[in-house]
Design a protein around this motif. Structure first.
Motif, PDB file in Angstrom:
ATOM      1  N   MET A 243     -30.085   0.200 -27.420  1.00 42.78           N
ATOM      2  CA  MET A 243     -28.750   1.038 -27.667  1.00 42.78           C
ATOM      3  C   MET A 243     -27.647   0.791 -26.635  1.00 42.78           C
ATOM      4  N   THR A 244     -26.470   0.429 -27.039  1.00 40.11           N
ATOM      5  CA  THR A 244     -25.327   0.188 -26.306  1.00 40.11           C
ATOM      6  C   THR A 244     -24.845   1.493 -25.716  1.00 40.11           C
ATOM      7  N   TYR A 245     -23.997   1.433 -24.649  1.00 44.36           N
ATOM      8  CA  TYR A 245     -23.452   2.698 -24.172  1.00 44.36           C
ATOM      9  C   TYR A 245     -22.497   3.323 -25.022  1.00 44.36           C
ATOM     10  N   MET A 246     -21.821   2.460 -25.801  1.00 45.75           N
ATOM     11  CA  MET A 246     -20.701   3.310 -26.594  1.00 45.75           C
ATOM     12  C   MET A 246     -21.476   4.115 -28.014  1.00 45.75           C
ATOM     13  N   GLU A 247     -22.753   4.029 -28.050  1.00 47.61           N
ATOM     14  CA  GLU A 247     -23.464   4.640 -29.154  1.00 47.61           C
ATOM     15  C   GLU A 247     -23.976   5.938 -28.632  1.00 47.61           C
TER      16      GLU A 247
ATOM     17  N   ARG B 140     -26.463   9.111 -35.184  1.00 52.40           N
ATOM     18  CA  ARG B 140     -26.704   7.671 -36.003  1.00 52.40           C
ATOM     19  C   ARG B 140     -25.430   6.896 -36.065  1.00 52.40           C
ATOM     20  N   ILE B 141     -25.864   5.561 -35.795  1.00 52.42           N
ATOM     21  CA  ILE B 141     -24.898   4.652 -35.831  1.00 52.42           C
ATOM     22  C   ILE B 141     -24.940   3.731 -37.093  1.00 52.42           C
TER      23      ILE B 141
ATOM     24  N   GLY C 249      -8.173   9.316 -42.391  1.00 51.71           N
ATOM     25  CA  GLY C 249      -8.671   8.608 -41.083  1.00 51.71           C
ATOM     26  C   GLY C 249      -9.832   7.668 -41.280  1.00 51.71           C
ATOM     27  N   ALA C 250      -9.517   6.563 -41.943  1.00 53.11           N
ATOM     28  CA  ALA C 250     -10.557   5.720 -42.099  1.00 53.11           C
ATOM     29  C   ALA C 250     -11.185   4.803 -40.974  1.00 53.11           C
ATOM     30  N   GLY C 251      -9.868   4.294 -40.340  1.00 53.80           N
ATOM     31  CA  GLY C 251     -10.363   3.540 -39.172  1.00 53.80           C
ATOM     32  C   GLY C 251     -11.029   4.573 -38.000  1.00 53.80           C
ATOM     33  N   SER C 252     -10.612   5.725 -37.843  1.00 53.52           N
ATOM     34  CA  SER C 252     -11.302   6.439 -36.801  1.00 53.52           C
ATOM     35  C   SER C 252     -12.623   6.600 -37.118  1.00 53.52           C
ATOM     36  N   ALA C 253     -12.871   7.160 -38.554  1.00 54.52           N
ATOM     37  CA  ALA C 253     -14.172   7.192 -38.997  1.00 54.52           C
ATOM     38  C   ALA C 253     -14.951   5.872 -38.729  1.00 54.52           C
ATOM     39  N   CYS C 254     -14.705   4.685 -39.174  1.00 54.43           N
ATOM     40  CA  CYS C 254     -15.371   3.679 -39.069  1.00 54.43           C
ATOM     41  C   CYS C 254     -15.592   3.278 -37.671  1.00 54.43           C
ATOM     42  N   ALA C 255     -14.662   3.278 -36.792  1.00 56.72           N
ATOM     43  CA  ALA C 255     -14.983   2.876 -35.464  1.00 56.72           C
ATOM     44  C   ALA C 255     -16.121   3.897 -34.897  1.00 56.72           C
ATOM     45  N   VAL C 256     -15.946   5.183 -35.172  1.00 53.02           N
ATOM     46  CA  VAL C 256     -17.220   6.095 -34.403  1.00 53.02           C
ATOM     47  C   VAL C 256     -18.195   5.813 -35.203  1.00 53.02           C
ATOM     48  N   ALA C 257     -18.514   5.702 -36.248  1.00 56.78           N
ATOM     49  CA  ALA C 257     -19.822   5.349 -37.057  1.00 56.78           C
ATOM     50  C   ALA C 257     -20.279   4.044 -36.571  1.00 56.78           C
ATOM     51  N   ALA C 258     -19.367   3.100 -36.446  1.00 54.14           N
ATOM     52  CA  ALA C 258     -20.070   1.901 -35.869  1.00 54.14           C
ATOM     53  C   ALA C 258     -20.346   1.569 -34.526  1.00 54.14           C
ATOM     54  N   GLY C 259     -20.038   2.747 -33.697  1.00 55.42           N
ATOM     55  CA  GLY C 259     -20.475   2.811 -32.320  1.00 55.42           C
ATOM     56  C   GLY C 259     -19.456   2.287 -31.622  1.00 55.42           C
TER      57      GLY C 259
END
Lengths: 475, 485
Positions: free
Chosen positions: B1-5, B479-480, B144-154
């Motif tokens: 697991m990376t930090y950003m996750e 979850r990532i 808010g597609a980009g924000s959701a995508c970024a957070v979901a992708a870790g």
């Protein structure tokens, strides 16, 4: 004139405050363009209005001055139009619930009193100022989002004279209340004028023409005169159908009005309540506290001065022209001065002094207390009325309390007999100098003046001293 | 697991103990941003020049985050997802960004979105379609597609969004994360491009309820530049999270959630509603009272058109200031009117132009009563109905939308008649300014779906605590996104 003119006015007046009505930037006239602006004034995306409480207070005050009905709460509507002077394309105004409706105010026109009925008065923000050159236009946003009160009269005025009298009356009211500088030269008052004509005995109004953005009272007068004549001539010539409901503008150079747009092209402003400013309740307590702050206005003061104090219509008019002068006068009365005497001092001496030195009455060193002190001394016989005038000017010149010039020791010797005795003594004691002077040694005149001053410790009235010396010395 | 996750609190612990440095965190966030950009087109600007923060006592210090491109950022391009503002660099921060900066958080990206936050798909922004990190043939929903995508992708633990209809809560559901829109006026909108002012909310995407509480704690409160903000000094969202649901009463609306409403329902909808009802049973089994309530169906069916009318009206008003005169690439023409027309025609997307036409139409003097005012009255009735529910219940729960993320090619999606009310039911939370949160509550066809929980106005502490409790009963927190194809 054959027809009756029917005139309604819309008067926009910029309010006085530190910051603007919907933003934090400074609200003030500035010669430097775009120096009082913040992101909201420029319509930057995401900026929101912040309502200035002082502007609301001033609007409530003016609503009460016009005897209007106040709403329960303040509500602002968005008014939409596209023009470069309105960066957000939204003006915040009060369409649904103005701060005042159904008012009436008494004015004076040509010595006659009449009631002007008010449709409404509402608070809104101003647009930017634009200047147009041959192939380019420039925009100054200093005025953008500045507080503006717009009052709309009923069509109840019937001449250019009445219209201007009303505007003058309102300008005075704004100044008395301290809510606006109301200076037309700074563009702080702007008017739209609605003009129609009708037969004297007709019951229905004629076709209404709106003249927009008339920026001085002189122009209001001229525009109405012109427009009434234009419409009357067309009607008289049987061409009244050529008078159409439209918006015209006044052209100062030619002194005429010209078509801007017809009714068919009228703008649909698409008003709706602004969601960003929550309804702001005007509590009865706050409203009452504002009511208490409204000063007595010019016309009422004038009635008081002529009725109770016996002043002439003319003098009373001069006193009430500026609130500060009127307040000065009233302070004098409060201190116990005779109204006519106070009026004379002010209208004759003080105003002349103010004009000469370009001062406002509040900048004049001599306060009502000083004036009272001087006149009291005349009453007590300490000084003559002639001396009183001298003391008056001494106070103004030297910016010292009048007591400095009136107290027993310091009082000027202006008594001719007393001075004559002193001068006789000096001349008798200096026969040589008298002889030389009379032989032509002019410089010695100052010697005699000096001697008189020495003996009186400077209290001798210099003008009188010189006069007496000349007389006695024979040249 | 990376930090950003990891979660915000885990990262703070690592920073405090020195197990990781602010610089390492930022570098990872930026590197991941570039990877995700390649794959899903989630960003308008990746702030490569961002400086690593400093560790302080504040739990958000030195934590990288993203902000939807509707948030004004000083010195950083802010386009609102529109070509019309493709060169606009504000000289001031949005109030929310200011507060996060004070807390020490580090802005690492401006995320992609539907133009001016208007769309619901995440495909209408001028930088193109944002793809779903679970399945790149699908959308993230918008705006808010980009924000959701970024957070979901870790990419980072949180990103800011704005929620006008369901612009945070729907994308959160599609991406399997948490999306929280607090009570209207809790976070200042100053500096956030306006869409529908009466419904615009700032909010946040996170991977846990606790993180959502932490971020909103840092952003909330009165602001002199937004008169609709209210005093939240007594509100402490993170501290209020106990997970104790004892005595809580929840309800769901039969006309939305009962599969019997949808004769001929496709398998996906069946699975989606079955998943929701499973969670209802789970709650009941845990001793939480969940009642089925009934609401006039006509009212629910009116929601989308009420939103269309009021939304378009306010948008047409708010976008009036985008004229290309002060900012944006100036249009061509011989008069100011021509300049404006040329600019707005050239640079506004087609969806935006459509909204402007509708908005302008419903506000016209002769139409206003028939459309705009009627819609406002309908909005009031709908909100009052929900307020009535809140007299008896602490929260209204529902499945978020009608299923998992839709395909960018809508022809690939199943469609059941009569699902519009369910699809748009989260708009009610915006109509009333109610606090509302979506949390992941399962998978349908391998893709995440969410549960939406909406509570009483001003009672955000209570709402988040309910969400926290429900989150704790399930296993979807943190979850990532992984491609499932």
């Amino acid at each position: 004139m054959k027809y009756k003119a029917v005139i309604g006015l819309e008067m926009h007046c910029e309010l006085k405050s530190n910051s603007k009505v919907f933003s934090r930037s400074r609200n003030g006239y500035s010669k430097l363009p775009n120096s009082n602006v913040c992101p909201f004034d420029l319509g930057f995306p995401g900026t929101l209005p912040s309502l200035n409480k002082l502007s609301v207070k001033q609007a409530v005050m003016m609503s009460m001055v016009l005897n209007c009905k106040l709403p329960e709460y303040m509500l602002f509507d968005r008014k939409h139009y596209f023009y470069p002077d309105l960066p957000s394309s939204v003006q915040l105004t009060q369409n649904t619930l103005p701060v005042g409706t159904d008012g009436a105010i008494e004015i004076e026109c040509g010595g006659r009193r009449q009631t002007v009925y008010i449709h409404d008065i509402h608070l809104e923000d101003d647009a930017a100022a634009m200047e147009h050159f041959e192939d380019t236009s420039v925009i100054d946003y200093n005025r953008s989002a500045a507080p503006l009160l717009e009052l709309v009269t009923q069509p109840c005025l019937h001449s250019a004279e009445e219209a201007v009298a009303f505007l003058e009356h309102m300008r005075s009211a704004y100044k008395y209340c301290g809510t606006s500088e109301a200076d037309t030269s700074k563009g702080q008052i702007r008017c739209d004028v609605n003009v129609s004509i009708m037969d004297e005995d007709a019951s229905e109004f004629g076709t209404r023409v709106e003249i927009k953005n008339v920026n001085s009272f002189g122009n209001v007068y001229d525009a109405i005169k012109y427009e009434v004549r234009r419409q009357s001539e067309l009607k008289a010539a049987g061409r009244y159908d050529e008078v159409v409901q439209e918006t015209r503008r006044y052209d100062e150079e030619s002194g005429t009005t010209q078509r801007m747009r017809s009714k068919e092209n009228a703008v649909d402003y698409k008003y709706f309540p602004d969601p960003n400013i929550p309804r702001y309740r005007l509590t009865p307590e706050w409203v009452e506290s504002i009511r208490k702050e409204i000063p007595r206005l010019a016309l009422e003061r004038k009635d008081l001065y002529t009725g109770n104090y016996g002043l002439s219509e003319y003098d009373a008019s001069i006193l009430v022209r500026e609130k500060e002068i009127s307040d000065y006068f009233e302070k004098c009365i409060e201190l116990g001065m005779d109204p006519k005497e106070a009026c004379n001092w002010i209208t004759v001496n003080i105003i002349a002094y103010m004009n000469k030195n370009e001062l406002t009455i509040d900048e004049v060193f001599l306060r009502p207390e000083h004036l009272y002190f001087i006149t009291e001394n005349v009453k007590k016989g300490t000084i003559s009325s002639k001396q009183a005038k001298e003391v008056f000017f001494k106070v103004l010149e030297e910016k010292k309390e009048p007591s400095a010039f009136i107290s027993k020791e310091n009082a000027q010797i202006s008594d001719e007999g007393e001075l004559e005795g002193i001068i006789d003594g000096i001349l008798a004691a200096n026969p040589g100098e008298v002889e030389k002077f009379q032989a032509g040694k002019d410089k010695l005149f100052e010697f005699f003046v000096g001697q008189v001053m020495r003996q009186t410790r400077g209290k001798a009235n210099p003008i009188l001293t010189k006069e007496l010396l000349h007389r006695k010395l024979g040249r | 697991m990376t930090y950003m996750e990891k979660s915000v609190e885990e990262l703070h612990e690592l920073l405090i103990t020195g197990a990781v440095t602010p610089k390492e965190l930022l570098e990872e966030a930026l590197q991941k941003s570039h990877e995700i950009q390649e794959k899903y087109n989630a960003f308008i600007t990746i702030v490569d020049q961002a400086e690593a923060g400093e560790v302080s006592e504040h739990v958000l210090s030195a934590i990288p985050y993203g902000a939807e491109d509707l948030y004004s950022t000083k010195g950083i391009l802010t386009t609102g997802g529109s070509e019309a503002l493709c060169d606009y660099v504000p000289f001031f921060h949005a109030a929310a960004v200011d507060r996060l900066e004070e807390a020490g958080a580090v802005l690492a990206g401006k995320t992609a979105m539907d133009e001016f936050g208007i769309g619901t798909t995440g495909t209408t922004g001028y930088t193109g379609e944002v793809r779903n990190p679970w399945d790149s043939s699908r959308i993230c929903a918008g705006s808010g597609a980009g924000s959701a995508c970024a957070v979901a992708a870790g990419v980072y633990p949180f990103a800011l969004g704005t929620d006008t209809g369901d612009s945070i809560r729907k994308p959160a559901a599609y991406c399997g994360i948490v999306g929280y829109k607090p009570t209207y006026g809790m976070i200042s909108r100053h500096g956030v491009f306006a869409g529908v002012s009466s419904m615009d909310h700032c909010g946040v995407f996170t991977r846990s309820v606790a993180d959502a509480a932490i971020v909103v704690d840092a952003m909330k409160g009165t602001d002199i530049d937004d008169m609709t903000t209210w005093d939240t000094s007594d509100v402490h969202l993170r501290d209020a999270l106990t997970g104790d649901l004892k005595g809580k009463k929840l309800c769901y609306v039969k006309e939305l959630c009962d599969i019997a409403n949808y004769p001929g329902a496709d398998e996906q909808l069946k699975a989606h509603l079955a998943n929701f009802m499973e969670k209802v049973e789970m709650l009941r089994a845990q001793g939480v009272q969940v009642d089925e309530v009934s609401v006039d169906r006509a009212l629910l069916e009116a929601v989308p058109s009420v939103y269309l009318v009021i939304g378009a009206a306010e948008i047409s008003s708010n976008l009036g200031g985008i004229t290309g005169l002060i900012f944006g690439p100036r249009g061509e023409g011989r008069s100011w009117a021509e300049l404006m027309k040329d600019y707005r025609t050239k640079h506004f997307g087609s969806l935006t132009q459509r909204k402007l036409v509708v908005g302008s139409y419903v506000l016209q003097d002769e139409n206003q009563e028939r459309y705009f005012r009627k819609a406002q009255r309908a909005r009031r009735v709908i909100v009052d109905t929900w307020k009535e529910l809140f007299r008896s219940y602490d929260a209204v729960i529902q499945p978020a939308g009608t299923g998992p993320a839709k395909h960018s090619d809508s022809a690939l999606d199943p469609h059941t008649e009569g699902t519009e009310a369910l699809e748009d039911a989260m708009l009610i939370g915006s109509f009333g300014g109610f606090p509302s949160i979506t949390i992941p509550d399962g998978f349908v066809e391998g893709l995440p779906v969410g549960m939406n929980i909406t509570g009483r106005i001003y009672e955000d502490e209570d709402l988040l605590n309910i969400a926290y409790g429900i989150e704790g009963m399930m296993d979807y927190k943190g979850r990532i996104a992984r491609e499932v194809k």
